[in-house]
Enzyme design. Structure first.
Site, mmCIF file in Angstrom:
data_model
loop_
_atom_site.group_PDB
_atom_site.id
_atom_site.type_symbol
_atom_site.label_atom_id
_atom_site.label_comp_id
_atom_site.label_asym_id
_atom_site.label_seq_id
_atom_site.Cartn_x
_atom_site.Cartn_y
_atom_site.Cartn_z
ATOM 1 N N GLU A 110 57.417 21.850 45.610
ATOM 2 C CA GLU A 110 56.203 22.477 46.134
ATOM 3 C C GLU A 110 55.234 21.366 46.507
ATOM 4 O O GLU A 110 55.469 20.192 46.172
ATOM 5 C CB GLU A 110 55.568 23.407 45.099
ATOM 6 C CG GLU A 110 55.019 22.692 43.883
ATOM 7 C CD GLU A 110 54.246 23.607 42.942
ATOM 8 O OE1 GLU A 110 53.444 24.413 43.436
ATOM 9 O OE2 GLU A 110 54.444 23.499 41.713
ATOM 10 N N ASN A 141 56.387 34.107 41.929
ATOM 11 C CA ASN A 141 56.443 32.966 41.015
ATOM 12 C C ASN A 141 55.565 33.268 39.806
ATOM 13 O O ASN A 141 54.403 33.657 39.956
ATOM 14 C CB ASN A 141 55.920 31.693 41.692
ATOM 15 C CG ASN A 141 55.862 30.521 40.719
ATOM 16 O OD1 ASN A 141 56.890 30.099 40.184
ATOM 17 N ND2 ASN A 141 54.670 29.997 40.474
ATOM 18 N N GLU A 142 56.113 33.122 38.645
ATOM 19 C CA GLU A 142 55.364 33.227 37.385
ATOM 20 C C GLU A 142 54.437 34.443 37.342
ATOM 21 O O GLU A 142 53.258 34.340 36.979
ATOM 22 C CB GLU A 142 54.585 31.933 37.131
ATOM 23 C CG GLU A 142 55.510 30.749 36.892
ATOM 24 C CD GLU A 142 54.860 29.534 36.258
ATOM 25 O OE1 GLU A 142 53.642 29.356 36.411
ATOM 26 O OE2 GLU A 142 55.582 28.758 35.617
HETATM 27 O O1 AHR Z 1 55.764 22.728 38.237
HETATM 28 C C1 AHR Z 1 54.376 22.784 38.222
HETATM 29 C C2 AHR Z 1 53.839 24.217 38.100
HETATM 30 O O2 AHR Z 1 54.250 24.766 36.896
HETATM 31 C C3 AHR Z 1 54.316 25.187 39.130
HETATM 32 O O3 AHR Z 1 53.546 25.159 40.275
HETATM 33 C C4 AHR Z 1 54.157 26.510 38.464
HETATM 34 O O4 AHR Z 1 55.098 27.453 38.881
HETATM 35 C C5 AHR Z 1 54.319 26.183 37.021
HETATM 36 O O5 AHR Z 1 53.344 26.775 36.279
#
Ligand code: AHR
Length: 691
Positions: free
Chosen positions: A72, A394-395
């Protein structure tokens, strides 16, 4: 996990899209990790450790995509990292009021001023801002101009051609000659120079090649300068400078970093995030449609890690990155939940986001007769990409309103109706602390994404977690994980814990289908890092892999297609004193015993090899009696690949990039039964030739 109670903000603060800052979320888990630093290890006991590998049993198939990469925009991973663009703030959008990272060049009494100007957008582009150079008294011998010192420098190398391009216009009639150069930051040494063209009153794009000579000295202390000796005003927009890129792709990626990434032989790439997918708000999520086509058409957007993204690294660049690594894309689609807590209600309001995901899948996989497949062809890639995995969000475990079940169902039904073969990954419903915060009960995901960020002792303690995991549920995708000691990249001790955890994945290949360490990349310059533990570090000139990077490579390079049943006994233990919780600092929990050694064995029938992986996490050599039960023949000589160092804190850096790297040597005295001494603080792969 006891992570929930560790909600203190030990983190840097990250900016919120609506102003203010908040703790970087993931550090909640780091906080849990940090408390475990009070670790006590005892020397291993003397009993002889024994490992029995049962070759008579069929074993468990290992997914060829077990090990991948996660990426990312964090730590200047793309802008200032993998994306090869060298000019920082190329479109003058970082700050509408100030040309950040740009400076004025005034020589020999020439005087000038620069400012961001929003009055003259470049028509037909996403370039509303320009940089105005006011040069009232430039004259021959009194050069004035604009300079950009890149992302902590511009890397000059001998015999290298750089491609510079920019939009420019002047006020009034006539034409102004412009000189483009790469020169020392003090302006004294010119490394490469060329005429940039004659700039007139209309916006036009200019492009020029700057080549360095063979005798140029390598330096990062350089800047790009666009200068004139003619009085007047000049406007610039989208000023870009590219060095040679990997496979010479236009708008491409940095060669040394790509070589390191390709060398990992990743089975897949999970993108575009991470927090970066979600965005600080729904409005600033990763809008893939705005990352396509010529770079001047990409508006860019505020990232989630404190800096703006140019979106030069767009959806097609991610896919080409996969193609160049021969890795499958694991495409994460925005699922209606953003970091500021906004979540889009299930039903009508979510529909446009579901459609956005369907369009995205069509862009990746559709043939040229489809709307988005045709767009991909226009963007330069007529052939569809293979896509087997899509992650919904995500999460989402962080979402307070707990609406993921409904959102997942809506995405699930729409995607499965059109693409029944695609495996869908849920971000909740796993057994890590975060994903266990919510459940998906209305649909069955193909995989659940679990995230683990631990310190070393926690990771060693968790290394066997999949040995007793529920076998009937969805497969596990460990979409983010790392042992987190050492910064900006992790040290040998972390690599040992990583290796112990990977050995657990291999032993449980029936549960764990895929895993990817995170984060992948970090710019090691001051201000470059937002997340403290990372795999590959770099500045503008060079890069290195952490010990964890080498452990990842060893595990991937020496991976069979079948995981063999393995039984270890008399493994010496180390005592780990977990600290008390914040809530009850007076209550010290009892110390627990954690193994010192970790094992896995896989077999490649095609290569006729067995890969026995052994981690010795303590500072004493340990001998193991190995029994390859049921083997017909095992060659006496094999190979040992060993990653170790005398101190567990040892690590690699920009200045010492290869301090801790694997060493390959012959391994002798092997057989159906043999004993082998494993070095202190080591990860070893024994390659055995066996029938
Ligand atoms: O890997 C860093 C961060 O950790 C990511 O952006 C997130 O998905 C997680 O909380």
């Amino acid at each position: 996990m006891q992570l929930k109670k560790m909600m203190v903000c030990l983190t840097k603060r990250v900016p919120m899209s609506r102003g203010g800052t908040r703790c970087a979320r993931p550090r909640r888990r780091l906080a849990a990790s940090l408390v475990a630093l009070a670790t006590l290890s005892t020397p291993p006991a003397m009993a002889q450790t024994a490992v029995r590998i049962d070759l008579a049993k069929p074993g468990i198939p290992v997914s060829p995509t077990l090990y991948g990469q996660m990426t990312e925009e964090i730590n200047f991973s793309y802008d200032g990292g993998l994306y090869a663009e060298l000019v920082r703030n190329r479109a003058f959008k970082d700050n509408d009021g100030n040309p950040e990272h740009w400076s004025v060049v005034q020589e020999a009494g020439g005087s000038a001023a620069i400012a961001v100007d929003q009055r003259y957008p470049v028509a037909g582009t996403a370039l509303p801002n320009s940089l105005r150079l006011d040069a009232p008294n430039a004259s021959p011998g009194h050069r004035v101009g604009v300079a950009n010192a890149g992302y902590w420098g511009i890397p000059v190398k001998p015999n290298t051609s750089y491609r510079a391009s920019f939009y420019a216009k002047i006020n009034g009639a006539g034409a102004v000659p412009l000189i483009v150069s790469i020169e020392g930051v003090d302006g004294k040494t010119v490394y490469a120079q060329a005429e940039g063209g004659r700039i007139d009153g209309e916006w036009k794009r200019y492009s020029v090649t700057l080549s360095t000579a063979a005798n140029v000295k390598t330096t990062s202390d350089a800047r790009l300068v666009l200068a004139t000796e003619t009085p007047g005003k000049v406007w610039f927009s989208q000023v870009s400078l590219f060095p040679p890129t990997y496979k010479e792709r236009p708008n491409g990626l940095r060669v040394d970093l790509m070589e390191k990434l390709v060398d990992m032989k990743p089975g897949f790439l999970r993108f575009p995030g991470g927090n970066y997918l979600e965005g600080g708000s729904v409005g600033t999520r990763f809008k893939w449609k705005e990352t396509l086509g010529p770079i001047e058409q990409r508006p860019g957007h505020p990232g989630t890690w404190g800096y703006r993204s140019s979106d030069g690294m767009g959806l097609l660049e991610f896919l080409l990155w996969c193609e160049d690594m021969k890795a499958e894309p694991v495409l994460a689609v925005f699922a209606g939940y953003a970091l500021n807590g906004e979540s889009v209600p299930v039903g009508k309001e979510l529909e446009p986001f579901v459609q956005e995901a369907l369009d995205e899948i069509e862009y990746v996989t559709g043939d040229v007769s489809t709307k988005w497949g045709a767009q991909r062809a226009r963007d330069g890639h007529p052939a569809p990409f293979k896509l087997r995995y899509v992650e919904i969000g995500n999460e989402d475990g962080f979402e307070k309103d707990k609406t993921y079940d409904g959102r997942f169902a809506q995405f699930h039904d729409a995607i499965k109706a059109k693409y029944p073969q695609i495996k869908l990954i849920s971000t909740v419903g796993g057994k890590d602390w975060l994903s266990a915060q919510q459940k998906v009960s209305s649909r069955v995901p193909d995989l659940v994404d679990e995230h683990y960020y631990f310190n070393v002792m926690e990771m060693l303690n968790e290394a066997a977690r999949y040995d007793s995991y529920e076998r009937r549920g969805p497969k596990v995708f460990i979409g983010e994980w790392a042992a987190r000691e050492g910064e900006p990249t992790t040290n040998l001790y972390s690599a040992l814990a990583d290796a112990a955890f990977m050995a657990g994945m291999e032993r449980n290949a029936d549960v764990v289908e895929m895993a990817c360490y995170a984060p992948l990349l970090v710019n090691v310059n001051p201000g470059g890092m937002q997340w403290q533990s990372n795999l590959i570090g770099y500045d503008v000139q060079s890069s290195y892999g952490s010990p964890s990077y080498h452990a990842q490579k060893m595990f991937k390079h020496y991976l069979g297609d079948v995981s063999l049943p393995l039984h270890a006994e008399k493994v010496s233990m180390q005592s780990w004193q977990r600290p008390a919780s914040k809530e009850k600092p007076e209550d010290l929990p009892p110390a627990i015993q954690v193994p010192t050694m970790f094992f896995s064995a896989t077999r490649s029938d095609q290569r006729g090899e067995i890969y026995l992986k052994v981690v010795n996490s303590v500072g004493t050599a340990q001998t193991v009696q190995v029994d390859l039960a049921g083997a017909a023949k095992v060659a006496a000589e094999g190979k040992a690949i060993v990653l170790s160092s005398s101190r567990k804190e040892d690590t690699n850096t920009i200045t010492e990039p290869t301090k801790v790297v694997p060493v390959t040597s012959k391994a002798r005295g092997l057989g159906k039964q043999f004993s082998y001494s494993f070095a202190p603080y080591s990860v070893t792969v024994l390659v055995l030739s066996a029938k």
